[in-house]
Design a protein around this motif. Structure first.
Motif: not given
Length: 326
Positions: A231-256
């Motif tokens: 957040t702007d005051d840097d006191k906590e992590f930002l929370r937002e309402e997000i439309d599902k079209i802007h969300i995806r699962p966390s991508p799988p780790e790729t061995l490199r």
């Protein structure tokens, strides 16, 4: 380019060699493996399917795991290839026993790469040497198969199939040929699920930010909490309402295990998010220059700040094949 710089008991088979005329196997929908003449891809085959015949010696194919950029986003890569680049999808061989010195194919970076077994590490793991790239890496037997060549419609060494293997081959065909309707996927994210969020705001296109689902809001939105944005005051992590079209699962780790390739498409961690770019120069001490097409900027990153770029398409993770042009 160097793609390696980064990193069942069968029934009695029917003892007949598998040989099929070329005209009968390469029909629309057929599962195939496609070789590439592109620099850095020598000795590899990628799974795909026949879309249509283009001429007596060429076919339009669609890859299963490779994608390309289009005006509508990323789509499964399609290209016209010569007959000499095609072979049927190699059926599984449940009788194969891996031995030292044997030529094998290893599944790596979404394709099958030719290598030689150099060491048995035990517990079903082996060291293999990629002769074309002078690199040695470790793989599990499940990611390996005996190397075979498709010569005049026959697999060499000879391949025999039993009924169990044929069922697995049919499953591969069904998976490749299944057509998905072009509709929006329903995301059933639960509370606590780690996801990634993008934005349409100016200056943030092409970036993904890691977050956690706090709770669903109706059918089309979620309340999320970012893991790196505050957040702007840097006191906590930002929370937002997000439309599902802007969300995806966390991508799988790729061995490199090794380095990234020149012109490889990657995600670079910068300003608390993952930004898509292209490796434009390989520096020393595991550092790379990355070019960002959206901003026409070039920046330097350490290997640990990069990951292979992946696209979430029709409910599946696909690895981008073509580098962005700059």
């Amino acid at each position: 380019m160097n793609p390696f710089e980064k990193s069942k008991m069968p029934r009695k088979p029917i003892l007949e060699p598998i040989s099929t005329s070329k005209n009968s196997i390469f029909t629309p929908g057929s599962a195939v493996e496609i070789s590439s003449k592109e620099p850095g891809f020598r000795g590899s085959f990628y799974l795909g399917s026949i879309v249509s015949s283009q001429a007596s010696d060429s076919y339009l194919v669609e890859y299963k795991t490779l994608v390309e950029e289009s005006p509508n986003g990323f789509q499964p890569l399609r290209e016209v290839v010569r007959l000499a680049q095609l072979r049927p999808a190699l059926p599984p061989d449940t009788k194969w026993v891996c031995t030292i010195g044997e030529e094998v194919d290893v599944y790596h970076d979404d394709g099958w790469w030719e290598a030689t077994v150099t060491r048995d590490l035990g517990n079903g793991r082996f060291r293999v040497f990629f002769g074309d790239y002078k690199e040695e890496m470790e793989f599990a037997k499940e990611s390996m198969r005996l190397h075979r060549k498709w010569v005049d419609g026959i697999w060499t060494p000879q391949l025999v199939e039993n009924k169990e293997d044929e069922q697995q081959k049919m499953q591969i065909e069904m998976e490749i040929n299944s057509t998905e309707e072009t509709k929006e996927e329903t995301l059933g994210f639960e509370k606590g699920t780690i996801i990634e969020v993008n934005s349409d705001e100016d200056g943030f296109q092409g970036a993904w930010f890691t977050a956690t689902i706090v709770e669903p809001i109706g059918e089309d939105k979620f309340l999320v909490e970012y893991q790196n944005l505050r957040t702007d005051d840097d006191k906590e992590f930002l929370r937002e309402e997000i439309d599902k079209i802007h969300i995806r699962p966390s991508p799988p780790e790729t061995l490199r295990d090794g380095c990234f390739r020149l012109f490889e498409e990657v995600d670079a961690f910068y300003n608390d998010g993952w930004w898509v770019g292209v490796i434009s120069k390989i520096d020393t001490n595991s550092r790379y220059f990355v070019y960002f097409k959206s901003t026409k900027e070039e920046m330097q990153f350490h290997h640990s700040e990069l990951r292979p770029h992946q696209e979430w398409i029709n409910g599946k993770w696909l690895v981008a094949f073509q580098a962005l042009k700059f």
